[in-house]
Design a protein around this motif. Structure first.
Motif, mmCIF file in Angstrom:
data_model
loop_
_atom_site.group_PDB
_atom_site.id
_atom_site.type_symbol
_atom_site.label_atom_id
_atom_site.label_comp_id
_atom_site.label_asym_id
_atom_site.label_seq_id
_atom_site.Cartn_x
_atom_site.Cartn_y
_atom_site.Cartn_z
ATOM 1 N N LYS A 42 47.287 46.896 36.320
ATOM 2 C CA LYS A 42 46.215 45.837 35.791
ATOM 3 C C LYS A 42 45.833 44.710 36.476
ATOM 4 C CE LYS A 42 44.396 43.551 31.540
ATOM 5 N NZ LYS A 42 44.334 43.127 32.511
ATOM 6 N N ARG A 43 47.964 44.232 35.679
ATOM 7 C CA ARG A 43 47.941 42.737 37.650
ATOM 8 C C ARG A 43 47.892 42.978 39.070
ATOM 9 N NH1 ARG A 43 52.379 42.001 34.834
ATOM 10 N NH2 ARG A 43 53.579 42.742 35.457
ATOM 11 N N ALA A 44 48.190 43.607 39.404
ATOM 12 C CA ALA A 44 47.195 44.053 40.690
ATOM 13 C C ALA A 44 45.963 43.639 40.511
ATOM 14 C CB ALA A 44 47.807 45.342 41.086
ATOM 15 N N VAL A 45 45.332 44.669 39.862
ATOM 16 C CA VAL A 45 44.097 44.741 40.159
ATOM 17 C C VAL A 45 43.397 43.670 39.600
ATOM 18 C CG1 VAL A 45 41.710 46.149 39.075
ATOM 19 C CG2 VAL A 45 43.978 47.480 39.770
ATOM 20 N N ASP A 46 44.501 43.180 38.918
ATOM 21 C CA ASP A 46 42.882 41.962 38.372
ATOM 22 C C ASP A 46 42.855 41.049 39.605
ATOM 23 O OD1 ASP A 46 41.882 42.277 35.753
ATOM 24 O OD2 ASP A 46 44.508 41.154 34.844
ATOM 25 N N ALA A 47 44.315 40.714 40.140
ATOM 26 C CA ALA A 47 44.146 40.218 41.514
ATOM 27 C C ALA A 47 43.368 39.944 42.623
ATOM 28 C CB ALA A 47 45.690 39.632 41.908
ATOM 29 N N TRP A 48 43.453 41.651 42.777
ATOM 30 C CA TRP A 48 42.708 41.634 43.682
ATOM 31 C C TRP A 48 40.982 40.928 44.702
ATOM 32 C CZ3 TRP A 48 44.452 46.389 45.597
ATOM 33 C CH2 TRP A 48 44.533 47.551 46.365
ATOM 34 N N PHE A 49 41.330 41.466 45.345
ATOM 35 C CA PHE A 49 40.200 40.389 46.524
ATOM 36 C C PHE A 49 39.301 41.437 46.448
ATOM 37 C CE2 PHE A 49 37.625 38.686 49.557
ATOM 38 C CZ PHE A 49 37.046 37.606 49.479
ATOM 39 N N VAL A 50 37.976 41.115 46.523
ATOM 40 C CA VAL A 50 36.817 41.950 46.457
ATOM 41 C C VAL A 50 35.574 41.258 47.519
ATOM 42 C CG1 VAL A 50 34.757 43.932 45.987
ATOM 43 C CG2 VAL A 50 36.950 43.540 44.747
ATOM 44 N N PRO A 51 35.666 41.855 49.028
ATOM 45 C CA PRO A 51 34.814 40.592 49.833
ATOM 46 C C PRO A 51 32.900 40.698 49.036
ATOM 47 C CG PRO A 51 36.244 42.867 50.990
ATOM 48 C CD PRO A 51 36.347 42.753 49.438
ATOM 49 N N GLY A 52 32.836 39.468 49.220
ATOM 50 C CA GLY A 52 31.946 39.018 48.562
ATOM 51 C C GLY A 52 32.305 38.491 47.468
ATOM 52 N N GLN A 53 33.457 38.464 46.660
ATOM 53 C CA GLN A 53 33.741 38.239 45.548
ATOM 54 C C GLN A 53 34.636 37.566 45.420
ATOM 55 O OE1 GLN A 53 33.897 41.590 42.338
ATOM 56 N NE2 GLN A 53 32.030 41.990 42.633
ATOM 57 N N GLY A 54 35.294 36.756 44.169
ATOM 58 C CA GLY A 54 36.305 36.632 44.242
ATOM 59 C C GLY A 54 36.602 34.950 44.749
ATOM 60 N N PRO A 55 38.226 34.191 45.151
ATOM 61 C CA PRO A 55 38.242 33.145 44.579
ATOM 62 C C PRO A 55 37.767 32.781 46.612
ATOM 63 C CG PRO A 55 40.028 34.182 44.737
ATOM 64 C CD PRO A 55 39.185 35.097 44.302
#
Length: 148
Positions: free
Chosen positions: A73-86
């Motif tokens: 869960k922690r890994a997926v929460d920090a997952w970068f998805v192109p077009g989204q995220g920080p």
């Protein structure tokens, strides 16, 4: 109670215990082969996250790595998805604040078209203050035909 009923009841209880035990402890099966985070698995996780299916993404991560639920869960929460995220938010803020000038945007596009993505990442990170990971994600999805 009839002895045959006792036997059936005992078999049912044993079957329930085996099924529950398998569900709880099944992730720790040492004979199960783990594929790891291959490019294909990473792409499937990104697609699930893009579609809003976080639980499926966590399941894919656990199936590939054998990680406990909390770690997955922690890994997926920090997952970068192109077009989204920080990284994307940082790019939008950098553009809005004027940190990414017209000249820098044009130079980044030139570098990408010339096949010099590493230099483009460095220039983007320097111009915006983005982390190397964010810069890499932005440059990976940079549209050189777009008038930024």
């Amino acid at each position: 109670m009839h002895p045959l009923m006792k036997l059936v009841l005992i078999l049912v209880v044993v079957a329930v215990v085996v099924v529950v035990w398998g569900r709880v402890m099944g992730r720790k099966d040492p004979d199960r082969s783990l594929v790891g985070l291959t490019d294909g698995v990473r792409a499937r996780i990104s697609r699930e996250l893009s579609a809003g299916h976080k639980i499926n993404a966590i399941k894919l991560y656990r199936d590939a790595t054998g990680a406990p639920l909390a770690d997955a869960k922690r890994a997926v929460d920090a997952w970068f998805v192109p077009g989204q995220g920080p990284g994307v938010r940082d790019a939008a803020v950098a553009f809005g604040e004027g940190r990414l000038t017209e000249t820098a945007r044009a130079r980044i596009s030139e570098l990408i078209l010339a096949g010099r993505r590493e230099d483009a990442m460095s220039l983007y990170a320097e111009a915006t203050g983005a982390s190397p990971t964010e810069a890499q994600a932005i440059i990976r999805t940079w549209d050189t035909t777009q008038d930024y």
